[in-house]
Design a protein around this motif. Structure first.
Motif, PDB file in Angstrom:
ATOM      1  N   TYR A  33     -15.241  52.727  13.155  1.00 33.53           N
ATOM      2  CA  TYR A  33     -13.778  52.716  13.059  1.00 33.53           C
ATOM      3  C   TYR A  33     -13.325  54.135  12.744  1.00 33.53           C
ATOM      4  CZ  TYR A  33      -8.990  52.086  11.634  1.00 33.53           C
ATOM      5  OH  TYR A  33      -7.617  52.210  11.552  1.00 33.53           O
ATOM      6  N   LEU A  34     -12.511  54.694  13.652  1.00 36.76           N
ATOM      7  CA  LEU A  34     -11.913  56.006  13.437  1.00 36.76           C
ATOM      8  C   LEU A  34     -10.463  55.807  13.037  1.00 36.76           C
ATOM      9  CD1 LEU A  34     -13.357  58.073  16.404  1.00 36.76           C
ATOM     10  CD2 LEU A  34     -14.061  58.152  14.009  1.00 36.76           C
ATOM     11  N   PRO A  35     -10.091  56.230  11.825  1.00 34.76           N
ATOM     12  CA  PRO A  35      -8.711  56.054  11.369  1.00 34.76           C
ATOM     13  C   PRO A  35      -7.769  56.974  12.132  1.00 34.76           C
ATOM     14  CG  PRO A  35      -9.875  57.479   9.847  1.00 34.76           C
ATOM     15  CD  PRO A  35     -10.896  57.002  10.863  1.00 34.76           C
ATOM     16  N   PRO A  36      -6.462  56.767  12.025  1.00 32.25           N
ATOM     17  CA  PRO A  36      -5.523  57.616  12.786  1.00 32.25           C
ATOM     18  C   PRO A  36      -5.654  59.092  12.471  1.00 32.25           C
ATOM     19  CG  PRO A  36      -4.363  56.203  11.200  1.00 32.25           C
ATOM     20  CD  PRO A  36      -5.763  55.702  11.293  1.00 32.25           C
ATOM     21  N   GLN A  37      -6.069  59.445  11.270  1.00 33.02           N
ATOM     22  CA  GLN A  37      -6.216  60.860  10.892  1.00 33.02           C
ATOM     23  C   GLN A  37      -7.267  61.575  11.728  1.00 33.02           C
ATOM     24  OE1 GLN A  37      -6.240  58.223   8.922  1.00 33.02           O
ATOM     25  NE2 GLN A  37      -5.014  58.529   7.065  1.00 33.02           N
ATOM     26  N   ALA A  38      -8.220  60.813  12.277  1.00 31.33           N
ATOM     27  CA  ALA A  38      -9.290  61.432  13.064  1.00 31.33           C
ATOM     28  C   ALA A  38      -8.805  62.003  14.381  1.00 31.33           C
ATOM     29  CB  ALA A  38     -10.395  60.412  13.316  1.00 31.33           C
ATOM     30  N   ALA A  39      -7.583  61.680  14.777  1.00 35.98           N
ATOM     31  CA  ALA A  39      -7.032  62.250  16.007  1.00 35.98           C
ATOM     32  C   ALA A  39      -6.688  63.723  15.843  1.00 35.98           C
ATOM     33  CB  ALA A  39      -5.791  61.465  16.430  1.00 35.98           C
ATOM     34  N   SER A  40      -6.525  64.180  14.599  1.00 37.07           N
ATOM     35  CA  SER A  40      -6.095  65.556  14.379  1.00 37.07           C
ATOM     36  C   SER A  40      -7.018  66.362  13.461  1.00 37.07           C
ATOM     37  CB  SER A  40      -4.676  65.577  13.780  1.00 37.07           C
ATOM     38  OG  SER A  40      -4.638  64.845  12.564  1.00 37.07           O
ATOM     39  N   ARG A  41      -7.974  65.695  12.811  1.00 34.50           N
ATOM     40  CA  ARG A  41      -8.894  66.412  11.923  1.00 34.50           C
ATOM     41  C   ARG A  41     -10.165  65.593  11.714  1.00 34.50           C
ATOM     42  NH1 ARG A  41      -8.628  63.938   6.863  1.00 34.50           N
ATOM     43  NH2 ARG A  41      -6.681  62.846   6.331  1.00 34.50           N
ATOM     44  N   VAL A  42     -11.167  66.243  11.167  1.00 34.27           N
ATOM     45  CA  VAL A  42     -12.397  65.522  10.854  1.00 34.27           C
ATOM     46  C   VAL A  42     -12.210  64.741   9.554  1.00 34.27           C
ATOM     47  CG1 VAL A  42     -13.937  67.082  12.085  1.00 34.27           C
ATOM     48  CG2 VAL A  42     -13.326  67.580   9.711  1.00 34.27           C
ATOM     49  N   VAL A  43     -12.906  63.628   9.438  1.00 34.57           N
ATOM     50  CA  VAL A  43     -12.754  62.734   8.297  1.00 34.57           C
ATOM     51  C   VAL A  43     -14.125  62.392   7.720  1.00 34.57           C
ATOM     52  CG1 VAL A  43     -10.599  61.738   9.152  1.00 34.57           C
ATOM     53  CG2 VAL A  43     -12.786  60.683   9.780  1.00 34.57           C
ATOM     54  N   PRO A  44     -14.187  62.005   6.441  1.00 38.28           N
ATOM     55  CA  PRO A  44     -15.462  61.570   5.857  1.00 38.28           C
ATOM     56  C   PRO A  44     -15.835  60.174   6.331  1.00 38.28           C
ATOM     57  CG  PRO A  44     -13.703  61.310   4.250  1.00 38.28           C
ATOM     58  CD  PRO A  44     -13.087  61.973   5.451  1.00 38.28           C
ATOM     59  N   VAL A  45     -17.060  59.741   5.996  1.00 40.36           N
ATOM     60  CA  VAL A  45     -17.602  58.493   6.536  1.00 40.36           C
ATOM     61  C   VAL A  45     -18.092  57.576   5.414  1.00 40.36           C
ATOM     62  CG1 VAL A  45     -19.292  57.454   8.091  1.00 40.36           C
ATOM     63  CG2 VAL A  45     -18.386  59.724   8.593  1.00 40.36           C
ATOM     64  N   LEU A  46     -17.707  56.316   5.519  1.00 41.21           N
ATOM     65  CA  LEU A  46     -18.271  55.258   4.687  1.00 41.21           C
ATOM     66  C   LEU A  46     -19.171  54.397   5.572  1.00 41.21           C
ATOM     67  CD1 LEU A  46     -18.570  53.410   2.225  1.00 41.21           C
ATOM     68  CD2 LEU A  46     -16.359  52.366   2.831  1.00 41.21           C
ATOM     69  N   TYR A  47     -20.451  54.340   5.242  1.00 32.39           N
ATOM     70  CA  TYR A  47     -21.400  53.495   5.953  1.00 32.39           C
ATOM     71  C   TYR A  47     -21.457  52.123   5.277  1.00 32.39           C
ATOM     72  CZ  TYR A  47     -22.983  57.659   8.380  1.00 32.39           C
ATOM     73  OH  TYR A  47     -23.028  58.785   9.174  1.00 32.39           O
ATOM     74  N   TRP A  48     -21.508  51.076   6.090  1.00 27.75           N
ATOM     75  CA  TRP A  48     -21.598  49.705   5.579  1.00 27.75           C
ATOM     76  C   TRP A  48     -22.850  49.044   6.126  1.00 27.75           C
ATOM     77  CZ3 TRP A  48     -19.313  46.424   2.151  1.00 27.75           C
ATOM     78  CH2 TRP A  48     -19.667  45.081   2.247  1.00 27.75           C
ATOM     79  N   LEU A  49     -23.646  48.446   5.230  1.00 26.86           N
ATOM     80  CA  LEU A  49     -24.856  47.727   5.607  1.00 26.86           C
ATOM     81  C   LEU A  49     -24.648  46.241   5.354  1.00 26.86           C
ATOM     82  CD1 LEU A  49     -27.553  50.100   4.032  1.00 26.86           C
ATOM     83  CD2 LEU A  49     -26.429  50.257   6.266  1.00 26.86           C
ATOM     84  N   SER A  50     -24.837  45.442   6.381  1.00 27.46           N
ATOM     85  CA  SER A  50     -24.581  44.009   6.286  1.00 27.46           C
ATOM     86  C   SER A  50     -25.821  43.233   5.842  1.00 27.46           C
ATOM     87  CB  SER A  50     -24.077  43.478   7.624  1.00 27.46           C
ATOM     88  OG  SER A  50     -22.837  44.059   7.952  1.00 27.46           O
ATOM     89  N   GLY A  51     -25.617  41.938   5.601  1.00 27.04           N
ATOM     90  CA  GLY A  51     -26.653  41.100   5.036  1.00 27.04           C
ATOM     91  C   GLY A  51     -27.417  40.276   6.051  1.00 27.04           C
ATOM     92  N   LEU A  52     -28.243  39.375   5.544  1.00 27.43           N
ATOM     93  CA  LEU A  52     -29.098  38.530   6.355  1.00 27.43           C
ATOM     94  C   LEU A  52     -28.311  37.788   7.429  1.00 27.43           C
ATOM     95  CD1 LEU A  52     -31.281  36.987   3.501  1.00 27.43           C
ATOM     96  CD2 LEU A  52     -32.113  38.522   5.297  1.00 27.43           C
ATOM     97  N   THR A  53     -28.875  37.736   8.620  1.00 26.53           N
ATOM     98  CA  THR A  53     -28.357  37.057   9.823  1.00 26.53           C
ATOM     99  C   THR A  53     -27.210  37.799  10.491  1.00 26.53           C
ATOM    100  OG1 THR A  53     -26.629  35.591   8.872  1.00 26.53           O
ATOM    101  CG2 THR A  53     -28.925  34.826   8.745  1.00 26.53           C
ATOM    102  N   CYS A  54     -26.721  38.883   9.908  1.00 22.18           N
ATOM    103  CA  CYS A  54     -25.527  39.561  10.435  1.00 22.18           C
ATOM    104  C   CYS A  54     -25.872  40.549  11.543  1.00 22.18           C
ATOM    105  CB  CYS A  54     -24.803  40.303   9.316  1.00 22.18           C
ATOM    106  SG  CYS A  54     -24.008  39.224   8.098  1.00 22.18           S
ATOM    107  N   THR A  55     -24.837  40.926  12.296  1.00 22.00           N
ATOM    108  CA  THR A  55     -24.856  42.077  13.199  1.00 22.00           C
ATOM    109  C   THR A  55     -23.749  43.020  12.743  1.00 22.00           C
ATOM    110  OG1 THR A  55     -23.256  41.208  14.786  1.00 22.00           O
ATOM    111  CG2 THR A  55     -25.562  40.530  15.062  1.00 22.00           C
TER     112      THR A  55
END
Length: 275
Positions: A33-55
């Motif tokens: 997911y790129l937030p609207p701010q990414a259209a004009s500048r670089v942004v930091p990243v939050l990584y999310w790791l899901s649980g059992l059975t997920c994609t």
């Protein structure tokens, strides 16, 4: 790398990509997911790791995190939970094999050929994201259940690479609960000393840095006392003088209703450290 989904969302874009992973030796999907701010500048990243059975789909369709990522100007990156493909080892069990990679590098056959989710999450995927998307190298990480285990262990094994960490209902002591014992025995073998390398309760004892760490745990979680055991991690963190915020939330279970209820506070927790 092929983009297979592209959807407008809260002023930004929710995409899904497919690529060939060298670490896992198979094709993988991940969501960005790129937030609207990414259209004009670089942004930091939050990584999310899901649980059992997920994609990658569970978090992006159920958590409602994009609204908060757009407010703070933070990108979200969500990998799958295991290697995939017809030639990838599997068993008829929800808590082992496909959908249950446990974010470690397997050493035992037949798992060791593909099950290297630790290398994928900690090294390969961030390198790809930072090379191909408008993001900085400011990283945070979070996750749910098995993914909470992954987030905590990845952070504790990689001082200096992340700025904050959080988790929902994490498996904090996999060496001491049935889910972890089953997976670690299969992936890593029966020598329990080797399990400590992926056990957050063991890793926190020797942590060399102190990151902002938030854990939310539902008091009505059906797995609280048998599989999750936050008390073990809290005791180890306290003994190591590692400050954590552990919030026991009355009435909440293990579902994405719980995640959706507090994900805004978690994104804000990370944004404070990232921005």
């Amino acid at each position: 790398m092929e983009r297979i989904e592209h959807r407008a969302c809260f002023g930004g874009w929710q995409d899904v990509y497919r690529h060939r992973s060298a670490a896992l030796d198979c094709n993988m999907q991940f969501a960005v997911y790129l937030p609207p701010q990414a259209a004009s500048r670089v942004v930091p990243v939050l990584y999310w790791l899901s649980g059992l059975t997920c994609t990658e789909q569970n978090f992006i369709t159920k958590a409602g995190a994009q609204r908060y990522a757009a407010e703070h100007g933070v990108a979200l990156v969500v990998p799958d939970t295991s290697p995939r493909g017809d030639d990838v080892a599997d068993v008829d069990s929800y808590d082992l094999g496909k959908g249950a990679g446990f974010y470690l590098n397997a050493t035992q056959a037949p798992w060791s050929q593909h099950y290297r989710m630790y290398d994928y999450v900690a090294q390969e995927l961030p390198a790809l994201i930072e090379a191909r998307f408008p993001v900085t190298d400011a990283r945070a990480i979070s996750g749910h259940s098995m993914g909470g285990h992954g987030a905590l262990s990845v952070v504790l094994k990689n001082p200096g690479r992340y700025r904050s960490v959080s988790a929902f209902s994490p498996i904090v002591a996999p060496s001491h609960v049935p889910w972890g014992e089953k997976a670690f025995s299969a992936y890593l073998g029966d020598h329990r000393e080797t399990w400590k390398a992926y056990d957050a309760t063991e890793l926190v004892k020797a942590a060399s840095e102190r990151l902002p760490l938030l854990i939310d745990q539902g008091e009505a979680d059906e797995f609280l006392h048998t599989q999750l055991r936050p008390d073990l991690f809290k005791a180890a963190a306290d003994a190591a003088d590692y400050p954590i915020t552990l919030r026991m939330q009355p009435g909440y279970d293990h579902s994405y209703y719980f995640v959706a209820s507090f994900i805004g506070e978690h994104v804000a927790h990370h944004a404070k450290a990232l921005l």
